[in-house]
Design a protein around this motif. Structure first.
Motif, PDB file in Angstrom:
ATOM      1  N   ALA A 241      32.053  22.605 -55.598  1.00  0.00           N
ATOM      2  CA  ALA A 241      31.950  21.134 -55.341  1.00  0.00           C
ATOM      3  C   ALA A 241      31.727  20.980 -53.855  1.00  0.00           C
ATOM      4  CB  ALA A 241      33.599  20.782 -55.685  1.00  0.00           C
TER       5      ALA A 241
ATOM      6  N   PHE B 210      33.199  27.540 -63.351  1.00  0.00           N
ATOM      7  CA  PHE B 210      33.544  26.472 -62.249  1.00  0.00           C
ATOM      8  C   PHE B 210      32.086  26.569 -61.498  1.00  0.00           C
ATOM      9  CE2 PHE B 210      37.627  27.707 -63.435  1.00  0.00           C
ATOM     10  CZ  PHE B 210      38.255  26.725 -62.931  1.00  0.00           C
TER      11      PHE B 210
ATOM     12  N   ILE C  38      34.966  23.433 -58.911  1.00  0.00           N
ATOM     13  CA  ILE C  38      35.537  22.802 -59.876  1.00  0.00           C
ATOM     14  C   ILE C  38      35.215  23.143 -61.191  1.00  0.00           C
ATOM     15  CG2 ILE C  38      33.837  20.812 -59.585  1.00  0.00           C
ATOM     16  CD1 ILE C  38      36.004  18.947 -59.997  1.00  0.00           C
TER      17      ILE C  38
ATOM     18  N   GLU D 119      45.171  22.073 -58.838  1.00  0.00           N
ATOM     19  CA  GLU D 119      44.293  23.331 -58.133  1.00  0.00           C
ATOM     20  C   GLU D 119      45.234  24.604 -58.612  1.00  0.00           C
ATOM     21  OE1 GLU D 119      43.943  25.161 -53.427  1.00  0.00           O
ATOM     22  OE2 GLU D 119      44.639  23.206 -53.797  1.00  0.00           O
TER      23      GLU D 119
ATOM     24  N   ILE E 276      40.776  18.711 -54.426  1.00  0.00           N
ATOM     25  CA  ILE E 276      39.645  17.606 -54.892  1.00  0.00           C
ATOM     26  C   ILE E 276      40.217  16.083 -54.736  1.00  0.00           C
ATOM     27  CG2 ILE E 276      37.777  16.893 -56.296  1.00  0.00           C
ATOM     28  CD1 ILE E 276      37.387  19.851 -56.870  1.00  0.00           C
TER      29      ILE E 276
ATOM     30  N   VAL F  68      35.077  25.549 -52.564  1.00  0.00           N
ATOM     31  CA  VAL F  68      36.070  24.790 -53.299  1.00  0.00           C
ATOM     32  C   VAL F  68      35.360  24.710 -54.669  1.00  0.00           C
ATOM     33  CG1 VAL F  68      37.182  22.501 -53.880  1.00  0.00           C
ATOM     34  CG2 VAL F  68      37.126  23.540 -51.520  1.00  0.00           C
TER      35      VAL F  68
ATOM     36  N   SER G 194      40.336  22.675 -60.114  1.00  0.00           N
ATOM     37  CA  SER G 194      39.732  23.356 -58.871  1.00  0.00           C
ATOM     38  C   SER G 194      40.430  24.499 -58.490  1.00  0.00           C
ATOM     39  CB  SER G 194      39.867  22.185 -57.751  1.00  0.00           C
ATOM     40  OG  SER G 194      41.366  21.911 -57.119  1.00  0.00           O
TER      41      SER G 194
ATOM     42  N   GLY H 242      41.896  23.939 -51.714  1.00  0.00           N
ATOM     43  CA  GLY H 242      41.216  23.655 -53.042  1.00  0.00           C
ATOM     44  C   GLY H 242      41.224  22.461 -53.508  1.00  0.00           C
TER      45      GLY H 242
END
Length: 160
Positions: A146, A143, A156, A90, A84, A154, A125, A82
């Motif tokens: 992304a 969330f 965010i 994460e 970013i 994934v 994330s 996950g």
């Protein structure tokens, strides 16, 4: 039910719940418990609490731990499912099966968001299987997707 910080002497519960957080699609063979020691998975809890941005909260009912949410920052060189960027923790979470769909996951997410906001973190994330019903919980919590691959999203959430 109450939510409180995970104590360092409770890291065995964190380890147990890391296993529960691994999604197994319906009809698939369950993972062996030893999977949590695979490097790409174990990095989520290895040496827990050694950095100030290792954050974890537990849900407790009648003196029994029933759920946990945790977050950790990763370096780009150590990125995982996950990831970013290096400034975005994460998170992972799990609630024991008998206690799911009772609002516990929502409260855990709200708690870790407030904690990271107080530390100046701007986003969180996570990685979730496209087949995992928990995805709906994450969406309700704000969330958004992304990126994605064949089997996972994934996600965010901006919190800053």
């Amino acid at each position: 039910m109450r939510i409180r910080e995970l104590q360092l002497h409770e890291t065995a519960f964190l380890e147990e719940m890391l296993f529960h957080a691994l999604f197994v699609p319906e009809g698939a063979k369950p993972f062996p418990p030893s999977i949590i020691y695979e490097p790409d998975i174990h990095k989520y809890i290895k040496d827990w609490g050694k950095t100030e941005n290792d954050i974890a909260f537990v849900a407790e009912q009648n003196n029994k731990l029933i759920g946990v949410i945790w977050g950790r920052l990763f370096k780009e060189s150590d990125m995982n499912y996950g990831f970013i960027d290096e400034a975005i923790p994460e998170i992972g979470m799990a609630v024991l099966a008998p206690y799911r769909n009772k609002g516990i996951g929502t409260r855990l997410i709200e708690t870790i968001i407030r904690c990271y906001q107080n530390r100046g973190i701007k986003a969180l994330s996570l990685s979730v299987s496209k087949q995992n019903e928990a995805r709906k919980l994450y969406e309700r919590a704000g969330f958004r997707v992304a990126s994605e691959n064949k089997s996972n999203f994934v996600m965010i959430k901006d919190i800053g």
